[in-house]
Design an enzyme around this catalytic site. Structure first.
Site, short mmCIF file in Angstrom:
data_model
loop_
_atom_site.label_atom_id
_atom_site.label_comp_id
_atom_site.label_asym_id
_atom_site.label_seq_id
_atom_site.Cartn_x
_atom_site.Cartn_y
_atom_site.Cartn_z
CB CYS A 1 -0.92 0.05 1.22
SG CYS A 1 -1.90 1.57 1.21
CB CYS B 1 -1.89 4.38 4.60
SG CYS B 1 -3.35 3.86 3.71
CB SER B 2 -0.51 0.26 6.63
OG SER B 2 -1.53 0.83 7.42
CB CYS B 3 -4.77 -0.75 2.35
SG CYS B 3 -5.41 0.93 2.49
FE FE Z 1 -3.46 2.02 2.74
#
Ligand code: FE
Length: 215
Positions: free
Chosen positions: A123, A126-128
């Site tokens: 991602c 961010c950190s999906c």
């Molecule tokens: Fe994300």
């Protein structure tokens, strides 16, 4: 909620914030993260919890509990061609049928590694991450270094993970979003022909399902 929806970023795609992203962060997720951090600081400050113990628990969820769900999905796909077809067509529904669903798993797309294509997930903004099948994202997945470098130089990054791909294998980098989360279906390794689904699930790793390992 998030509006970003873009397809796979191929090798060399210059991924920046200049391509119309408005990768909205989920306020629910962010609020929860802040609350958790606040709680952690309080319980550690009061001496109620040893931060090392907390790290060990997080590590357990990152490596064990969550990814074990994904491993069951992959093992089923390796042993049941109809399930595999369904999984590749409608990952969310096929995964739900095994009992794995929930927050951050509303739309999961499964991408298959082949002799000629290796997939890896990131991602960039961010950190999906597909929580129901992989649990909590590891720290490296959330690091700015991984998020930027795997797009620019995926082969180098994969080598650093110990994965050396033949030059004939194409690398595809998939950018997860709040709308679509990706799960890699690794290639079933040679020598595993005699293994049943539970045995296969044991050899499937979290990194294999992110694409930073072969299995
Ligand atoms: Fe994300």
């Amino acid at each position: 909620m998030a509006k970003k929806s873009h397809g796979p970023n191929k090798h060399g795609h210059d991924h920046g914030n200049d391509d119309g992203h408005d990768h909205a962060h989920d306020p629910l997720e962010e609020g929860a993260a802040l609350r958790v951090r606040a709680l952690e600081e309080i319980v550690v400050a009061k001496g109620l919890v040893d931060p090392d113990a907390l790290d060990a628990i997080v590590e357990y969820y990152e490596r064990e509990t969550g990814p074990r769900n994904g491993a069951q999905v992959i093992a089923r796909a390796w042993t049941d061609p109809d399930f595999k077809d369904w999984l590749l067509k409608d990952g969310t529904a096929a995964i739900n049928s095994l009992g794995f669903s929930g927050y951050q798993g509303e739309h999961i797309r499964v991408i298959e590694n082949t002799d000629t294509v290796h997939n890896v997930v990131v991602c960039t903004l961010c950190s999906c991450y597909p929580w129901p099948v992989l649990g909590l994202a590891p720290a490296w997945y959330k690091s700015p270094a991984y998020r930027s470098r795997v797009v620019r130089e995926p082969r180098v990054v994969l080598q650093e993970f110990g994965l050396n791909l033949a030059s004939s294998v194409k690398v595809r980098v998939w950018d997860s979003t709040a709308e679509v989360r990706y799960l890699v279906l690794p290639r079933r390794p040679p020598g595993s022909e005699g293994m049943d689904a539970p045995e296969l699930a044991n050899i499937i790793t979290r990194n294999g399902m992110i694409g930073t390992a072969s299995v």
